[in-house]
Design an enzyme around this catalytic site. Structure first.
Site, PDB file in Angstrom:
ATOM      1  N   TRP A   1       4.161  -7.681  -0.686  1.00  0.00           N
ATOM      2  CA  TRP A   1       5.058  -6.823  -1.448  1.00  0.00           C
ATOM      3  C   TRP A   1       4.942  -7.276  -2.912  1.00  0.00           C
ATOM      4  O   TRP A   1       5.475  -8.323  -3.295  1.00  0.00           O
ATOM      5  CB  TRP A   1       6.494  -7.009  -0.990  1.00  0.00           C
ATOM      6  CG  TRP A   1       6.994  -6.304   0.220  1.00  0.00           C
ATOM      7  CD1 TRP A   1       8.062  -5.445   0.247  1.00  0.00           C
ATOM      8  CD2 TRP A   1       6.571  -6.410   1.601  1.00  0.00           C
ATOM      9  NE1 TRP A   1       8.304  -5.012   1.542  1.00  0.00           N
ATOM     10  CE2 TRP A   1       7.396  -5.591   2.386  1.00  0.00           C
ATOM     11  CE3 TRP A   1       5.540  -7.117   2.230  1.00  0.00           C
ATOM     12  CZ2 TRP A   1       7.246  -5.450   3.768  1.00  0.00           C
ATOM     13  CZ3 TRP A   1       5.373  -6.990   3.598  1.00  0.00           C
ATOM     14  CH2 TRP A   1       6.214  -6.155   4.352  1.00  0.00           C
TER      15      TRP A   1
ATOM     16  N   ILE B   1      -1.661  -4.198   0.272  1.00  0.00           N
ATOM     17  CA  ILE B   1      -0.684  -4.323  -0.813  1.00  0.00           C
ATOM     18  C   ILE B   1       0.413  -3.277  -0.649  1.00  0.00           C
ATOM     19  O   ILE B   1       0.131  -2.103  -0.436  1.00  0.00           O
ATOM     20  CB  ILE B   1      -1.353  -4.132  -2.192  1.00  0.00           C
ATOM     21  CG1 ILE B   1      -2.388  -5.217  -2.464  1.00  0.00           C
ATOM     22  CG2 ILE B   1      -0.310  -4.067  -3.307  1.00  0.00           C
ATOM     23  CD1 ILE B   1      -1.814  -6.609  -2.629  1.00  0.00           C
ATOM     24  N   LYS B   2       1.657  -3.726  -0.753  1.00  0.00           N
ATOM     25  CA  LYS B   2       2.789  -2.800  -0.783  1.00  0.00           C
ATOM     26  C   LYS B   2       3.332  -2.741  -2.207  1.00  0.00           C
ATOM     27  O   LYS B   2       3.560  -3.774  -2.833  1.00  0.00           O
ATOM     28  CB  LYS B   2       3.902  -3.246   0.156  1.00  0.00           C
ATOM     29  CG  LYS B   2       5.121  -2.321   0.105  1.00  0.00           C
ATOM     30  CD  LYS B   2       6.335  -2.892   0.825  1.00  0.00           C
ATOM     31  CE  LYS B   2       7.531  -1.948   0.671  1.00  0.00           C
ATOM     32  NZ  LYS B   2       8.775  -2.507   1.238  1.00  0.00           N
ATOM     33  N   GLN B   3       3.511  -1.511  -2.701  1.00  0.00           N
ATOM     34  CA  GLN B   3       3.992  -1.339  -4.063  1.00  0.00           C
ATOM     35  C   GLN B   3       4.867  -0.097  -4.153  1.00  0.00           C
ATOM     36  O   GLN B   3       4.683   0.867  -3.411  1.00  0.00           O
ATOM     37  CB  GLN B   3       2.806  -1.204  -5.019  1.00  0.00           C
ATOM     38  CG  GLN B   3       3.147  -1.114  -6.483  1.00  0.00           C
ATOM     39  CD  GLN B   3       3.972  -2.292  -6.980  1.00  0.00           C
ATOM     40  OE1 GLN B   3       5.214  -2.221  -6.980  1.00  0.00           O
ATOM     41  NE2 GLN B   3       3.303  -3.372  -7.370  1.00  0.00           N
TER      42      GLN B   3
END
Length: 353
Positions: A202, A239-241
């Site tokens: 995150w 990837i968390k965005q």
């Protein structure tokens, strides 16, 4: 009504804005876009060991989006991050952690991301039925005044013992504690890879100076993209965005490295172009970008979630990690919302811009 017409209806008058846009700054031919071959293409020649690749395969090949290269993940760690009573008061069934897992299963998610406590209590019953992603650090809200710091809540080995295929973690880039968090999570991710688990980061921003009286730059495309680039440097597998809502963070806040020409060369104000910059900073899409679904606003949740999914997919992203919009409503409505969002990624008429 077929799924595509349903999506168009939810997008409303702005449907052409999202469905007909062509990215002309960073063009799609430069990207590695999601497909059934994603794992072999990206990780087949990497340093990830066969166990990590198997864990990634379990994640990508589960649920309604199995074999597409896209991900639909249910994340529920708000009991810590936003406090349990505030998160679950409308639908108290989610105080019982089994119902979180049941929602992810019924909706056909690729995996469920939650806390040590939630997943550990149900590990023997469900770890072989749906991929577990253990969120290993959190920002707790009982410190007064509140502070923004992610703290480890358990060990990577503990997550491995409960049968998790992946660990997730947050770094608050830009915060006073970001360097410590970066070191902690880099070490945790290295251990996870050694044990054969995948890693999801995150990549969030936290700094009071990022929010000015004119604009909140915590979701600026240039700043969030750089956070993504730091995340892939740490060897995160996914990837968390948050979806970008503005740009020019470095320029407006007058810090870091920037020139006007970098903005002109890489992006425009179009939402898909802003998200494309995030994807580009994930090694041109080689590390999958999943955008968060955001908070629940009630009646507009479904249309907002569909819009986010369309932007993510057309930008070259790899899916959504959507929680509050799904669990802060009746169970069947949550299932329907998640599955409608999944239909965006299954719809072949919606392609990379």
């Amino acid at each position: 009504m077929n799924p595509y017409e349903n999506i168009v209806e939810y997008l409303g008058v702005k449907a052409p804005l999202y469905l007909e846009h062509v990215c002309e700054k960073i063009t799609k031919d430069k990207l590695q876009t999601p497909s059934i071959h994603t794992i072999d293409t990206i990780f087949g020649n990497s340093n990830r060991n066969p166990q990590v690749i198997r864990s990634l395969s379990q994640l990508y090949n589960h649920g309604n989006l199995s074999g597409t290269g896209y991900l639909s993940i249910l994340p529920v760690d708000q009991g810590i991050e936003h406090s349990a009573s505030f998160s679950f008061y409308n639908y108290p069934n989610y105080f019982d952690p089994e119902n979180i897992i049941k929602l992810a299963l019924e909706a056909g998610c690729n995996g469920v991301a939650s806390t040590f406590g939630v997943l550990a209590l149900n590990a023997r019953k469900y770890a072989h039925k749906i991929p577990f992603i253990v969120k290993i650090n959190h920002n707790e809200l009982l410190t007064y005044p509140n502070k923004y710091d992610q703290t480890l809540f358990g060990t990577v080995k503990e997550a491995w013992n409960m049968g998790a295929v992946a660990v997730g973690a947050t770094i608050y880039f830009g915060s006073n504690n970001s360097n410590r968090q970066l070191k902690e999570i880099a070490e945790a991710f290295a251990e996870a890879h050694n044990l054969g688990m995948a890693t999801i980061l995150w990549c969030y921003l936290r700094n009071e100076s990022f929010a000015t009286t004119e604009q909140d730059y915590h979701s600026a495309a240039d700043l969030t993209s750089q956070a993504n680039h730091l995340g892939v440097t740490m060897q995160a597998d996914i990837i968390k965005q948050k979806l970008p809502t503005t740009n020019y963070g470095f320029k407006k806040l007058q810090f870091g490295k920037y020139v006007d020409s970098m903005y002109e060369t890489l992006t425009t104000e179009h939402p898909i172009d802003l998200c494309r910059l995030q994807v580009a900073n994930c090694y041109m899409g080689k590390i999958g970008l999943i955008n968060s679904g955001g908070g629940s606003k009630g009646a507009s949740d479904l249309s907002e979630a569909i819009k986010t999914a369309v932007i993510n997919k057309r930008a070259g992203g790899s899916g959504l990690i959507l929680g509050r919009k799904a669990f802060q409503r009746p169970f069947e409505e949550g299932v329907e919302l998640i599955q409608t969002v999944q239909s965006v990624y299954l719809e072949k008429k919606i392609s990379v811009a």
